[in-house]
Design a protein around this motif. Structure first.
Motif, PDB file in Angstrom:
ATOM      1  N   ALA A 103     108.868  69.657   1.188  1.00 41.86           N
ATOM      2  CA  ALA A 103     108.600  69.930  -0.310  1.00 41.86           C
ATOM      3  C   ALA A 103     107.803  69.077  -0.924  1.00 41.86           C
ATOM      4  CB  ALA A 103     110.044  70.061  -0.984  1.00 41.86           C
ATOM      5  N   ARG A 104     107.889  67.809  -0.595  1.00 39.62           N
ATOM      6  CA  ARG A 104     106.728  66.734  -1.402  1.00 39.62           C
ATOM      7  C   ARG A 104     105.396  67.044  -0.800  1.00 39.62           C
ATOM      8  NH1 ARG A 104     110.978  63.125   0.371  1.00 39.62           N
ATOM      9  NH2 ARG A 104     109.596  62.419   1.955  1.00 39.62           N
ATOM     10  N   LEU A 105     105.247  67.404   0.444  1.00 34.19           N
ATOM     11  CA  LEU A 105     103.657  67.960   0.993  1.00 34.19           C
ATOM     12  C   LEU A 105     103.493  69.106   0.065  1.00 34.19           C
ATOM     13  CD1 LEU A 105     101.820  66.810   2.532  1.00 34.19           C
ATOM     14  CD2 LEU A 105     102.511  68.128   4.504  1.00 34.19           C
ATOM     15  N   VAL A 106     104.282  70.209  -0.259  1.00 31.88           N
ATOM     16  CA  VAL A 106     103.974  71.266  -0.925  1.00 31.88           C
ATOM     17  C   VAL A 106     103.340  70.893  -2.337  1.00 31.88           C
ATOM     18  CG1 VAL A 106     104.900  73.208  -2.072  1.00 31.88           C
ATOM     19  CG2 VAL A 106     105.733  72.899   0.300  1.00 31.88           C
ATOM     20  N   ASP A 107     104.115  69.662  -2.979  1.00 33.04           N
ATOM     21  CA  ASP A 107     103.599  69.550  -4.420  1.00 33.04           C
ATOM     22  C   ASP A 107     102.210  68.963  -4.153  1.00 33.04           C
ATOM     23  OD1 ASP A 107     105.871  70.178  -5.503  1.00 33.04           O
ATOM     24  OD2 ASP A 107     106.773  68.395  -5.319  1.00 33.04           O
ATOM     25  N   LEU A 108     101.854  68.181  -3.245  1.00 36.58           N
ATOM     26  CA  LEU A 108     100.657  67.479  -2.831  1.00 36.58           C
ATOM     27  C   LEU A 108      99.523  68.840  -2.852  1.00 36.58           C
ATOM     28  CD1 LEU A 108     100.991  64.428  -0.581  1.00 36.58           C
ATOM     29  CD2 LEU A 108     100.568  64.450  -3.063  1.00 36.58           C
ATOM     30  N   CYS A 109     100.054  69.638  -2.050  1.00 37.93           N
ATOM     31  CA  CYS A 109      98.937  70.938  -1.691  1.00 37.93           C
ATOM     32  C   CYS A 109      98.752  71.631  -2.742  1.00 37.93           C
ATOM     33  CB  CYS A 109      99.511  71.950  -0.881  1.00 37.93           C
ATOM     34  SG  CYS A 109      99.535  70.795   0.967  1.00 37.93           S
ATOM     35  N   VAL A 110      99.763  71.848  -3.646  1.00 42.02           N
ATOM     36  CA  VAL A 110      99.696  72.688  -5.050  1.00 42.02           C
ATOM     37  C   VAL A 110      98.775  72.165  -6.070  1.00 42.02           C
ATOM     38  CG1 VAL A 110     100.965  73.718  -6.976  1.00 42.02           C
ATOM     39  CG2 VAL A 110     101.787  74.040  -4.798  1.00 42.02           C
ATOM     40  N   GLU A 111      99.123  70.785  -6.075  1.00 34.84           N
ATOM     41  CA  GLU A 111      98.036  69.973  -7.044  1.00 34.84           C
ATOM     42  C   GLU A 111      96.555  70.172  -6.641  1.00 34.84           C
ATOM     43  OE1 GLU A 111      97.824  65.427  -9.033  1.00 34.84           O
ATOM     44  OE2 GLU A 111      99.168  65.926  -7.489  1.00 34.84           O
ATOM     45  N   ALA A 112      96.464  70.033  -5.316  1.00 39.11           N
ATOM     46  CA  ALA A 112      95.054  69.881  -5.028  1.00 39.11           C
ATOM     47  C   ALA A 112      94.344  71.098  -5.047  1.00 39.11           C
ATOM     48  CB  ALA A 112      94.988  69.679  -3.286  1.00 39.11           C
ATOM     49  N   VAL A 113      95.168  72.396  -4.590  1.00 40.12           N
ATOM     50  CA  VAL A 113      94.561  73.593  -5.010  1.00 40.12           C
ATOM     51  C   VAL A 113      94.198  74.092  -6.291  1.00 40.12           C
ATOM     52  CG1 VAL A 113      94.587  76.054  -4.064  1.00 40.12           C
ATOM     53  CG2 VAL A 113      95.234  74.153  -2.405  1.00 40.12           C
ATOM     54  N   ALA A 114      95.261  73.994  -6.931  1.00 40.60           N
ATOM     55  CA  ALA A 114      95.118  74.229  -8.540  1.00 40.60           C
ATOM     56  C   ALA A 114      94.189  73.352  -9.233  1.00 40.60           C
ATOM     57  CB  ALA A 114      96.458  73.987  -9.310  1.00 40.60           C
ATOM     58  N   GLY A 115      93.797  72.155  -8.751  1.00 42.59           N
ATOM     59  CA  GLY A 115      92.671  71.375  -9.407  1.00 42.59           C
ATOM     60  C   GLY A 115      91.505  71.865  -8.600  1.00 42.59           C
ATOM     61  N   GLY A 116      91.282  72.866  -7.736  1.00 41.22           N
ATOM     62  CA  GLY A 116      90.040  73.240  -7.224  1.00 41.22           C
ATOM     63  C   GLY A 116      89.559  72.503  -5.853  1.00 41.22           C
ATOM     64  N   SER A 117      90.497  71.630  -5.372  1.00 39.08           N
ATOM     65  CA  SER A 117      90.192  71.025  -4.141  1.00 39.08           C
ATOM     66  C   SER A 117      90.804  71.636  -2.974  1.00 39.08           C
ATOM     67  CB  SER A 117      90.922  69.668  -4.299  1.00 39.08           C
ATOM     68  OG  SER A 117      90.299  68.816  -5.133  1.00 39.08           O
ATOM     69  N   THR A 118      90.774  71.023  -1.693  1.00 38.88           N
ATOM     70  CA  THR A 118      91.053  71.884  -0.516  1.00 38.88           C
ATOM     71  C   THR A 118      92.032  71.225   0.409  1.00 38.88           C
ATOM     72  OG1 THR A 118      88.724  72.517  -0.202  1.00 38.88           O
ATOM     73  CG2 THR A 118      90.111  72.596   1.623  1.00 38.88           C
ATOM     74  N   VAL A 119      92.983  71.779   0.917  1.00 36.57           N
ATOM     75  CA  VAL A 119      93.799  71.317   1.877  1.00 36.57           C
ATOM     76  C   VAL A 119      93.263  71.277   3.275  1.00 36.57           C
ATOM     77  CG1 VAL A 119      96.146  71.562   3.037  1.00 36.57           C
ATOM     78  CG2 VAL A 119      95.984  71.616   0.604  1.00 36.57           C
ATOM     79  N   HIS A 120      93.053  70.483   4.176  1.00 33.86           N
ATOM     80  CA  HIS A 120      92.510  70.566   5.506  1.00 33.86           C
ATOM     81  C   HIS A 120      93.633  70.041   6.486  1.00 33.86           C
ATOM     82  CE1 HIS A 120      88.509  70.062   3.852  1.00 33.86           C
ATOM     83  NE2 HIS A 120      88.849  69.299   2.938  1.00 33.86           N
ATOM     84  N   TYR A 121      93.883  70.946   7.232  1.00 36.98           N
ATOM     85  CA  TYR A 121      94.699  70.944   8.487  1.00 36.98           C
ATOM     86  C   TYR A 121      93.744  69.936   9.860  1.00 36.98           C
ATOM     87  CZ  TYR A 121      98.130  74.246   6.795  1.00 36.98           C
ATOM     88  OH  TYR A 121      98.867  74.941   6.120  1.00 36.98           O
ATOM     89  N   VAL A 122      94.141  68.955  10.230  1.00 35.06           N
ATOM     90  CA  VAL A 122      93.179  68.352  11.384  1.00 35.06           C
ATOM     91  C   VAL A 122      94.253  68.142  12.471  1.00 35.06           C
ATOM     92  CG1 VAL A 122      92.153  66.346  11.943  1.00 35.06           C
ATOM     93  CG2 VAL A 122      91.934  67.250   9.508  1.00 35.06           C
ATOM     94  N   GLY A 123      93.863  68.691  13.698  1.00 34.88           N
ATOM     95  CA  GLY A 123      94.694  68.431  14.882  1.00 34.88           C
ATOM     96  C   GLY A 123      93.872  68.806  16.142  1.00 34.88           C
TER      97      GLY A 123
END
Length: 311
Positions: A48-68
């Motif tokens: 859930a904490r990671l969801v909050d980080l992702c929502v804030e980023a995407v809503a602000g026009g930024s990107t979530v990057h998965y790296v693996g």
């Protein structure tokens, strides 16, 4: 070389795995798999904490990057690409990076996961301010992922980690670490099994919750689905019927009047309003994750029409 990881330990419940016949093998493997959902549920808070980080980023026009790398990286790619038809999400919102490049989706690229410099270069070349970098590593120690997370931290970017090792060394590089304790695999070290299942569950919850918070659903309906085939077109009409109680014929008619725009058609049907008025209301009450109880804006748009609010 430190190799300690639960996924590399021998499973006492499967020591004699090779002596079992097919029914016993399947039962034993599935019994191990059954442990995964509970282990993922136990780490719901950091997800859930990671969801909050992702929502804030995407809503602000930024990107979530998965790296693996390997199986972990491939599952990241799978999750990211499936967000396009389901929620009309773009690569600007969520994107995935696999050690060894896209060719590694279908065959192993030797040494790719051990290249920390390549992971760091990825962040330098493809990550912007405000982005979130989420490392995916069953062992919690993959060098490629380490390079990415370290580079992201140096730039002040938010970071996350999804691993199947409660003692993951890379957790120190993550603002939020989702460490799922799935225990040893049925086949020692085969992290495409329980560890991968756990990662799939985590990513499903993470990306779905993020998209819902971003306003891509009304109730539990995918109102931002992109109808790219006959099945999805039919689903769109059925969704309007489910949400409004109108007949399929009426739903299809209004959807056509709305030019295929599901949000507009939904507002028009729920408010019993003209499509033109519904469009104005839908634009006025656009997606907003900060709007509690109505991030999609559908309820607010309908209320504005049914209470005769002036736009």
């Amino acid at each position: 070389m430190a190799l300690a990881s639960p996924t590399e330990e021998r499973n006492p419940r499967t020591h004699e795995l090779d002596t079992l016949d097919a029914p016993e093998l399947v039962d034993t493997i599935l019994a191990e798999d059954a442990r995964v959902a509970g282990a993922v549920q136990a780490v719901s808070a950091p997800i859930a904490r990671l969801v909050d980080l992702c929502v804030e980023a995407v809503a602000g026009g930024s990107t979530v990057h998965y790296v693996g790398a390997g199986t972990s990286g491939r599952l990241g790619v799978l999750d990211a690409v499936e967000l396009l038809p389901t929620y009309s999400a773009t690569e600007q919102m969520v994107t995935a990076h696999l050690a060894g490049g896209i060719a590694a989706m279908t065959r192993a690229v030797e040494g790719a996961e051990d290249d920390a410099d390549a992971g760091a270069a990825l962040v330098a070349e493809q990550c912007g301010e405000g982005d979130v970098v989420i490392g995916l590593a069953a062992s919690g120690r993959t060098p490629f992922v380490r390079g990415s997370l370290a580079a992201a931290r140096e730039r002040g970017l938010s970071t996350g980690l999804v691993a199947a090792n409660p003692q993951a060394p890379l957790a120190r590089l993550a603002d939020v670490a989702v460490l799922v304790d799935v225990g040893p695999e049925a086949v020692t070290g085969s992290t495409r099994m329980k560890a991968a299942t756990a990662q799939k569950l985590v990513l499903n919850a993470l990306s779905t919750a993020t998209m819902v918070r971003l306003g891509t659903t009304f109730q539990n309906l995918m109102i931002d689905v992109r109808p790219t085939n006959a099945k999805l077109v039919a689903r769109t009409v059925r969704m309007l019927v489910q949400a409004t109680g109108e007949s399929p014929e009426r739903a299809a008619e209004v959807l056509e009047e709305a030019g295929g725009r599901v949000r507009v058609a939904l507002v028009a049907l729920l408010a019993h309003a003209d499509v033109t008025d519904a469009e104005v209301a839908a634009v006025r009450f656009g997606k907003d994750p900060g709007r509690r109880g109505d991030p999609a804006g559908i309820r607010s748009a309908v209320a504005s029409l049914t209470t005769k609010e002036s736009p």
